[in-house]
Design a protein around this motif. Structure first.
Motif, short mmCIF file in Angstrom:
data_model
loop_
_atom_site.label_atom_id
_atom_site.label_comp_id
_atom_site.label_asym_id
_atom_site.label_seq_id
_atom_site.Cartn_x
_atom_site.Cartn_y
_atom_site.Cartn_z
N GLN A 192 0.82 -1.21 0.00
CA GLN A 192 0.00 0.00 0.00
C GLN A 192 0.85 1.26 0.00
OE1 GLN A 192 -2.65 -0.43 3.31
NE2 GLN A 192 -4.09 -1.72 2.16
N THR A 193 2.04 1.21 0.57
CA THR A 193 2.90 2.40 0.52
C THR A 193 3.46 2.62 -0.87
OG1 THR A 193 4.82 1.10 1.22
CG2 THR A 193 3.57 2.23 2.94
N LEU A 194 3.59 1.56 -1.66
CA LEU A 194 4.11 1.70 -3.02
C LEU A 194 3.01 1.92 -4.06
CD1 LEU A 194 6.74 -1.17 -3.00
CD2 LEU A 194 7.17 1.26 -2.76
N VAL A 195 1.87 1.28 -3.89
CA VAL A 195 0.81 1.32 -4.90
C VAL A 195 0.09 2.65 -4.98
CG1 VAL A 195 -1.36 0.24 -5.59
CG2 VAL A 195 0.54 -1.16 -4.86
N PRO A 196 -0.23 3.39 -3.91
CA PRO A 196 -0.98 4.64 -4.07
C PRO A 196 -0.27 5.63 -4.97
CG PRO A 196 -1.02 4.00 -1.79
CD PRO A 196 -0.11 3.06 -2.50
N GLN A 197 1.03 5.67 -4.96
CA GLN A 197 1.75 6.58 -5.84
C GLN A 197 1.51 6.20 -7.29
OE1 GLN A 197 5.77 6.12 -4.60
NE2 GLN A 197 5.48 7.27 -2.70
N ARG A 198 1.52 4.95 -7.59
CA ARG A 198 1.28 4.50 -8.96
C ARG A 198 -0.17 4.72 -9.34
NH1 ARG A 198 4.75 -1.08 -9.23
NH2 ARG A 198 6.79 -0.09 -9.10
N ARG A 199 -1.10 4.49 -8.42
CA ARG A 199 -2.51 4.72 -8.72
C ARG A 199 -2.77 6.19 -9.00
NH1 ARG A 199 -5.92 1.04 -4.40
NH2 ARG A 199 -5.37 -0.97 -5.31
N ALA A 200 -2.17 7.07 -8.19
CA ALA A 200 -2.37 8.50 -8.40
C ALA A 200 -1.79 8.92 -9.74
CB ALA A 200 -1.71 9.29 -7.27
#
Length: 193
Positions: free
Chosen positions: A176-184
């Motif tokens: 979750q710390t890595l994925v939100p940046q990619r989702r945004a």
């Protein structure tokens, strides 16, 4: 012509230069003797020459040194690739490696033969242990492990469940710390389009 097809210039003093190069290889300090001080003054080898002649002489010297270096490298390459020379040079190592390989092969073959001959005894021994275990504990035929008490088994299972849940939670947090940046970033791109 040399190996690249270029014509080589032949000079009358070519054999003389070769003799000088051989002497330099035999005694490298001799080439430096002309540069050392003699009688308190630095001797000038090129005293009566023009600047162009001095440059040509220096270029010839550097070229000759380069050719000597290339010849030495070629000789070393030939030595490295010469199997007979390398075998003679490393004869002791090759003999030791061959003896070691022969010993390891013979030990492996001996062990394989011994196991093949004693396989029946080993299998009979295992079967006797299984029959003794079945005779003592008929309810545990397939396992030789002792049956643990119920609280110990429950505690072990709870520890395994807790450890797997903790590992899953840690993995989720790190994702979750890595994925939100990619989702945004991925959500911002369709809005721009």
């Amino acid at each position: 012509m040399n190996e690249w097809g270029h014509l080589e210039q032949r000079h009358a003093d070519q054999p003389k230069k070769q003799i000088e190069h051989d002497e330099i290889l035999r005694n490298p300090d001799r080439a430096l003797q002309a540069e050392h001080k003699s009688g308190g003054e630095h001797t000038q080898v090129t005293k009566g020459m023009s600047a162009r002649e001095q440059v040509e002489l220096t270029a010839d010297r550097i070229r000759d040194e380069l050719l000597l270096t290339l010849e030495e490298l070629d000789r070393r390459r030939d030595r490295i690739l010469d199997i007979r020379y390398q075998a003679l040079k490393h004869r002791d190592f090759l003999v030791a490696a061959a003896i070691t390989a022969a010993v390891l092969t013979s030990v492996g073959l001996g062990l394989a033969v011994w196991r093949a001959r004693h396989r029946r005894r080993i299998l009979a021994r295992h079967r006797m242990k299984a029959v003794k275990r079945a005779w003592r504990h008929p309810d545990r035929l397939a396992s030789s492990a002792e049956q643990r008490p119920l609280p110990v088994e429950l505690g072990r299972k709870l520890v395994i469940i807790f450890a797997s849940a903790l590992a899953t939670r840690i993995a989720k947090n790190s994702v979750q710390t890595l994925v939100p940046q990619r989702r945004a970033e991925s959500m911002a791109e369709p809005m721009k389009s």
